[in-house]
Write a protein that holds these residues in place. Structure first.
Motif, short mmCIF file in Angstrom:
data_model
loop_
_atom_site.label_atom_id
_atom_site.label_comp_id
_atom_site.label_asym_id
_atom_site.label_seq_id
_atom_site.Cartn_x
_atom_site.Cartn_y
_atom_site.Cartn_z
N LYS A 271 -6.03 124.05 -15.07
CA LYS A 271 -5.49 123.74 -16.40
C LYS A 271 -4.02 123.31 -16.29
O LYS A 271 -3.18 123.65 -17.12
N ALA A 307 -2.38 115.90 -24.62
CA ALA A 307 -2.47 117.08 -25.48
C ALA A 307 -3.92 117.52 -25.65
O ALA A 307 -4.22 118.72 -25.69
N ASP A 308 -4.83 116.55 -25.72
CA ASP A 308 -6.25 116.87 -25.89
C ASP A 308 -6.84 117.60 -24.68
O ASP A 308 -7.91 118.22 -24.79
N ASN A 310 -5.52 120.14 -23.41
CA ASN A 310 -5.15 121.55 -23.62
C ASN A 310 -4.61 122.20 -22.34
O ASN A 310 -5.10 123.26 -21.91
N GLU A 312 -2.51 124.42 -19.81
CA GLU A 312 -1.81 125.70 -19.88
C GLU A 312 -0.53 125.69 -19.07
O GLU A 312 0.38 126.49 -19.33
N GLN A 325 0.97 127.24 -23.89
CA GLN A 325 0.04 126.19 -24.31
C GLN A 325 0.39 125.65 -25.69
O GLN A 325 0.34 124.43 -25.92
N ALA A 326 0.76 126.51 -26.62
CA ALA A 326 1.10 126.07 -27.97
C ALA A 326 2.35 125.19 -27.96
O ALA A 326 2.43 124.19 -28.69
N GLN A 329 1.46 121.71 -26.70
CA GLN A 329 0.79 120.95 -27.75
C GLN A 329 1.80 120.43 -28.77
O GLN A 329 1.76 119.26 -29.17
#
Length: 499
Positions: A271, A307-308, A310, A312, A325-326, A329
């Motif tokens: 990720k 961004a899609d 996701n 980490e 992660q937030a 995004q």
């Protein structure tokens, strides 16, 4: 340091005499003091002329004006540490001071441990590289500038003795792709992968060394002149490439952005995303007036596409890693929205037939975006981004009729000086505007310079105006460097007169 203090001492003497002359106005005493001030200023110039043999004139200007160094460095580190030796010798494989700085300043930071393998962010002066350890060997994403190659290898070997299996170049810019040689000397079987447009990009370096030297402020002698001066990729691809190293998948996705050969690297098992220059931690280098075409719309698309995924773990090419992660995004989405807004405003202006300069002047980021840290203006501005879009979508004409087949700039400037009442009147006006409208003062300084560059008063005006323009908080790094170049030209004229 002794040289620095000596020059400041001379400069302080000149300032004291000049200030005294202003206070005494037009008295006889003032004439005496003004003569002393002229003598002190000439002494400063003579001293700098003598010291210039020890360094370039641009450096001497910074020594004389230490307050400018901070402004240059505010964006010069690109979210990382800054070394003048490295920044001014990006192509210098053999420039030892830059090599030494890179070795001293380069660090390696663990980012995460996923899928049984470690990963790190290598933080050099100005730029980063990413390192992934697999069961089959190491994967390196980007190799930094030429003098940083030994530093990268050193920190890699501080954490792993595995061979380098694959080197991925996210694009062909010098700060990402020129530290490769020490790595392939260490691991001669390493494959080097890049998007296919890197080949013509490298060829442009060979074709235009003088141009790159000028617009990148790099020594001409260090620019590559023959194919052997560049480490070329061993494998290229067009749109998307998936490779497997040590049982792990690495996805290389090409999307135009800062360059037409840029790619990002997605490691789904971890990720983890190596985002190249798409994300820089501030408003990216998308509106650089000294560089080739940037691709604003494709850049926005790439931000949303990444961004899609996701991710980490974000391993950016500039700035610190992000493991929230937030936050990843949010930052990616904000950047995409900003680019989309600037694009919409620019194309809307074109469709309405608005003159290009008025389109640029009208650009504003939507409320709520302009204050976001991801869009901090350090290197370029939103208006610069609009200029890049205009460059992409239209011709070179600026919509001003007389500029289709214009008189020379020197002829225009001489006529402006005549209208002002002579070159001295133009200089006086420029000096007056320094305190009230530094942007307009810059135009006046340019007119005076192009009309009469040998005039000592003009040379001083140029230096004084652009010193204040650099100090203006509205000025970003790229324009600051252009202003410093202009100051350097004026100072060179002054030194020629002294010699």
């Amino acid at each position: 340091m002794a040289k620095f203090k000596s020059l400041l001492g001379y400069a302080a003497t000149a300032v004291v005499f000049t200030g005294a002359g202003m206070l005494l106005s037009e008295t006889d005493a003032a004439n005496t003091v003004n003569q002393a001030a002229d003598s002190a200023r000439k002494s400063v110039l003579t001293t700098v002329a003598e010291k210039a043999a020890d360094g370039d004139v641009r450096t001497q200007l910074l020594i004389e004006n230490p307050e400018l160094i901070k402004r240059v460095m505010e964006g010069g580190g690109f979210g990382g540490s800054f070394s003048r030796n490295v920044a001014q010798h990006m192509f210098g494989e053999d420039f030892q001071p830059a090599i030494d700085d890179a070795i001293e300043m380069t660090t390696i930071e663990p980012v995460g441990d996923r899928a049984g393998g470690k990963m790190w962010l290598i933080r050099m002066p100005i730029v980063n590289a990413a390192l992934f350890e697999t069961d089959e060997g190491l994967v390196v994403v980007d190799t930094g500038m030429a003098p940083a190659g030994p530093a990268i290898l050193k920190v890699i070997r501080s954490v792993s003795d595995k061979p380098i299996h694959t080197i991925i170049l996210t694009h062909g810019h010098v700060d990402h792709a020129y530290g490769t040689r020490p790595l392939v000397e260490d691991s001669p079987n390493a494959q080097i992968i890049a998007q296919e447009n890197i080949i013509p990009r490298f060829e442009r370096y060979l074709k235009l060394p003088g141009s790159f030297s000028k617009y990148m402020s790099q020594p001409y002698d260090e620019l590559p002149k023959k194919k052997e001066d560049i480490v070329w990729p061993t494998k290229t691809f067009r749109d998307r490439l998936e490779i497997e190293v040590g049982g792990e998948k690495f996805v290389l996705q090409h999307r135009k952005g800062e360059t037409d050969d840029q790619l990002y690297v997605w490691v789904p098992g971890r990720k983890a995303l190596a985002s190249a220059d798409y994300y820089q931690g501030f408003l990216p280098n998308v509106g650089n007036g000294k560089r080739a075409q940037r691709y604003v719309e494709e850049w926005a698309f790439a931000m949303r596409e990444m961004a899609d995924l996701n991710p980490e773990y974000l391993l950016p090419a500039h700035g610190a890693p992000i493991v929230n992660q937030a936050q990843i995004q949010e930052n990616f989405t904000v950047l995409a929205e900003a680019f989309e807004s600037i694009t919409e405003q620019t194309l809307d202006g074109l469709n309405k037939g608005i003159r290009k300069d008025l389109i640029v002047d009208s650009i504003e980021l939507p409320e709520g975006l302009s204050s976001h840290p991801t869009l901090a203006v350090k290197y370029v501005s939103p208006k610069d981004v609009s200029k890049m879009l205009l460059k992409q979508y239209t011709g070179w004409w600026d919509d001003v009729p007389s500029n289709w087949t214009p008189a020379s700039l020197s002829s225009q400037s001489s006529e402006i000086a005549n209208l002002a009442g002579g070159i001295n009147a133009l200089v006086d006006r420029g000096n007056t505007l320094i305190a009230t409208d530094i942007i307009l003062a810059s135009h006046v300084a340019d007119w005076a310079w192009m009309a009469d560059p040998e005039n000592p008063k003009v040379q001083k005006l140029v230096i004084d105006v652009y010193r204040e323009r650099i100090k203006d908080p509205r000025s970003n790094t790229q324009e600051i460097l252009a202003y410093l170049d202009q100051m350097t030209q004026a100072r060179e004229k002054q030194l020629q007169a002294v010699n």
